[in-house]
Design an enzyme around this catalytic site. Structure first.
Site, PDB file in Angstrom:
ATOM      1  N   GLU A  72       3.249  24.837  35.009  1.00 38.82           N
ATOM      2  CA  GLU A  72       3.869  25.581  33.926  1.00 38.82           C
ATOM      3  C   GLU A  72       2.813  26.343  33.102  1.00 38.82           C
ATOM      4  O   GLU A  72       1.843  25.746  32.614  1.00 38.82           O
ATOM      5  CB  GLU A  72       4.662  24.605  33.029  1.00 38.82           C
ATOM      6  CG  GLU A  72       5.347  25.235  31.832  1.00 38.82           C
ATOM      7  CD  GLU A  72       6.342  26.325  32.193  1.00 38.82           C
ATOM      8  OE1 GLU A  72       7.111  26.152  33.144  1.00 38.82           O
ATOM      9  OE2 GLU A  72       6.331  27.365  31.502  1.00 38.82           O
ATOM     10  N   THR A 114      10.099  30.665  35.325  1.00 34.85           N
ATOM     11  CA  THR A 114       9.694  29.607  36.255  1.00 34.85           C
ATOM     12  C   THR A 114      10.450  29.707  37.576  1.00 34.85           C
ATOM     13  O   THR A 114       9.861  29.594  38.654  1.00 34.85           O
ATOM     14  CB  THR A 114      10.003  28.219  35.654  1.00 34.85           C
ATOM     15  OG1 THR A 114       9.425  28.141  34.367  1.00 34.85           O
ATOM     16  CG2 THR A 114       9.460  27.106  36.514  1.00 34.85           C
ATOM     17  N   HIS A 229       4.600  23.601  28.656  1.00 35.38           N
ATOM     18  CA  HIS A 229       5.569  24.654  28.321  1.00 35.38           C
ATOM     19  C   HIS A 229       5.385  25.048  26.854  1.00 35.38           C
ATOM     20  O   HIS A 229       5.148  24.203  26.006  1.00 35.38           O
ATOM     21  CB  HIS A 229       6.991  24.134  28.566  1.00 35.38           C
ATOM     22  CG  HIS A 229       8.037  25.211  28.547  1.00 35.38           C
ATOM     23  ND1 HIS A 229       8.508  25.769  27.375  1.00 35.38           N
ATOM     24  CD2 HIS A 229       8.682  25.832  29.557  1.00 35.38           C
ATOM     25  CE1 HIS A 229       9.408  26.698  27.689  1.00 35.38           C
ATOM     26  NE2 HIS A 229       9.528  26.750  29.000  1.00 35.38           N
ATOM     27  N   ASP A 288       2.806  29.517  37.108  1.00 34.66           N
ATOM     28  CA  ASP A 288       4.053  30.257  37.331  1.00 34.66           C
ATOM     29  C   ASP A 288       4.076  31.622  36.647  1.00 34.66           C
ATOM     30  O   ASP A 288       4.559  32.599  37.191  1.00 34.66           O
ATOM     31  CB  ASP A 288       5.294  29.415  36.950  1.00 34.66           C
ATOM     32  CG  ASP A 288       5.343  28.980  35.488  1.00 34.66           C
ATOM     33  OD1 ASP A 288       4.351  29.173  34.753  1.00 34.66           O
ATOM     34  OD2 ASP A 288       6.398  28.426  35.080  1.00 34.66           O
TER      35      ASP A 288
HETATM   36  C1  GP9 Z   1      12.643  24.212  32.819  1.00 34.82           C
HETATM   37  C2  GP9 Z   1      11.350  24.847  33.095  1.00 34.82           C
HETATM   38  C3  GP9 Z   1      10.988  25.907  32.086  1.00 34.82           C
HETATM   39  O1  GP9 Z   1      13.251  23.586  33.878  1.00 34.82           O
HETATM   40  O2  GP9 Z   1      11.239  25.254  34.392  1.00 34.82           O
HETATM   41  O3  GP9 Z   1      11.207  27.173  32.494  1.00 34.82           O
HETATM   42  P1  GP9 Z   1      10.696  28.501  31.762  1.00 34.82           P
HETATM   43  O4  GP9 Z   1      11.221  28.481  30.363  1.00 34.82           O
HETATM   44  O5  GP9 Z   1       9.199  28.558  31.803  1.00 34.82           O
HETATM   45  O6  GP9 Z   1      11.301  29.546  32.613  1.00 34.82           O
HETATM   46 MN    MN Z   2       7.640  28.383  33.281  1.00 38.67          MN
END
Ligand code: GP9
Ligand code: MN
Length: 434
Positions: A72, A114, A229, A288
């Protein structure tokens, strides 16, 4: 918009159905769903004329396990960075040094964040230009990495310690061909770290994931982390770095979060070694998408000591990619311009999988590279075309160059995004999957 269950909870069931009907009419009824003869020819020509650049490492990892770790918000600038005498990512830096490190690898996500990165990696298609492909086209037929490996006797699983309806993963994963989705319901939520203080810690996530991987046959497992995140707070007691002068800023908190995730990745690699998996598993680690939204990037320009402008912003939109190939001596940094769409063909070459339907190129063999960003900007080894300015700059010197010299090439690369959109919109592989 990320989770159908959340939309119902917040907006009500009537709104949800109204909106669903509207989207159905827009996406399905008003557009002719079949490729025209011209479009079909365009698609076939593209795949037929795709160049193979060489056979370096072809089959070098045939039959090996595959473990992909999608991290992330792991962005390129955090790598090999020292602040106040300490590396932010010592474990990743060591892995990059010992293996293959791609330091000019761009994220190509759009509205699906993501989930778009997962899509790029698993299909080598570009995510759609509007919205999220996981939400809009979850029941299409896709040629994918899980399908390809499954047909070669692999078990295929995705691990993500979050709600299975988020990004519509539970539905989309079936179309992508995963056998199993290990979601938060399957984890023991025994430690919270990051994402507002309610996400399962990456440390526990990695530990439990390895316990759950079925090693009785060759496996493909994709691990999608969560701790780092946005907004990156809650790491004060988890980070080992002094981020002065960025204390209590988003950037400083981010660097602390990544330092924590880096330590978890170090433990993951140790655990793989303890379980005797490191020597028969291709391990892929990448980020990502970006860590900081543009309005919050002031400190980042300062940290990187570059002027705030569009050219420098684009240059910062790289994510690190590390590939460990068991039995192959690494120690190489590859700097050819590339993007997330290129990972699948690279792995297909390594694992000797015939995968004719990739939009990307094999990064171990291509001599010259490019990456199409989803705002239509184009990065090559020579120049960066900045779409918002309709101008091109020399990639190294940052000086303006004559864009017309490269216009044909820029247009050709941009067309790939349109072709990908078209194929997704018209479910082009329905008749043509393999
Ligand atoms: C939640 C995570 C976050 O399942 O994958 O996603 P994002 O906000 O980075 O798209
Ligand atoms: Mn993400």
């Amino acid at each position: 918009m990320y989770d159908n269950n959340q939309i119902i909870k917040n907006m009500g069931i009537l709104y949800f159905h109204g909106n669903d009907v509207f989207n159905f009419i827009k996406d399905d009824l008003l557009k002719s769903k079949t490729l025209t003869a011209d479009e079909k020819k365009q698609m076939d020509d593209f795949y037929k004329n795709k160049q193979v650049f060489g056979d370096r490492f072809k089959g070098a990892a045939k039959g090996k396990n595959l473990l992909i770790v999608q991290v992330e918000s792991l962005q390129g600038f955090a790598m090999n960075k020292t602040l106040n005498g300490k590396e932010i990512t010592p474990n990743l830096n060591k892995l990059a040094k010992e293996n293959f490190y791609f330091d000019n690898y761009y994220y190509q996500v759009k509205g699906g964040n993501t989930s778009d990165a997962e899509f790029l990696t698993n299909t080598s298609l570009y995510p759609i230009n509007e919205g999220a492909v996981f939400l809009r086209y979850p029941t299409n037929v896709y040629n994918s990495l899980p399908h390809a490996l499954k047909s070669r006797g692999y078990s295929t699983s995705s691990f993500h310690a979050y709600n299975p309806s988020f990004w519509n993963r539970a539905i989309m994963y079936r179309s992508l061909g995963y056998d199993r989705f290990i979601s938060y319901k399957d984890f023991n939520i025994d430690e919270f770290v990051g994402w507002g203080g309610y996400a399962l810690s990456d440390e526990s996530f990695f530990r439990q994931s390895l316990e759950k991987i079925d090693t009785t046959s060759p496996f493909y497992s994709m691990l999608i982390t969560l701790s780092s995140h946005h907004p990156y707070d809650f790491f004060a007691d988890k980070s080992n770095v002094d981020v002065n002068p960025y204390d209590n800023t988003v950037l400083g908190n981010y660097l602390g979060a990544i330092n924590y995730v880096d330590r978890c990745i170090g433990k993951l690699i140790d655990d793989l070694k303890k379980r005797s998996l490191y020597d028969n598993t291709v391990v892929v680690i990448y980020g990502d998408h970006s860590a900081l939204p543009r309005p919050q990037a002031g400190d980042l320009y300062r940290l990187e000591n570059v002027e705030p402008n569009n050219f420098n912003w684009i240059k910062l939109q790289k994510v690190p990619l590390i590939i460990h190939i068991p039995g192959v001596e690494g120690g190489q940094t590859i700097s050819t311009a590339s993007g997330q769409v290129d990972l699948l063909p690279t792995l297909a070459n390594l694992m000797d999988i015939d995968f004719p339907y990739s939009m990307g190129q094999d990064m171990f063999n291509k001599k010259e590279g490019y990456a199409l960003l989803r705002d239509s900007s184009v990065v090559t080894d020579k120049y960066i075309y900045v779409a918002s300015e309709d101008k091109a700059y020399d990639v190294k010197g940052s000086s303006l160059i004559n864009k017309n010299e490269y216009q044909n090439e820029i247009t050709e690369i941009q067309q790939l995004g349109n072709l990908s959109d078209l194929m997704i919109r018209k479910n082009a592989f329905k008749a043509d999957s393999y």
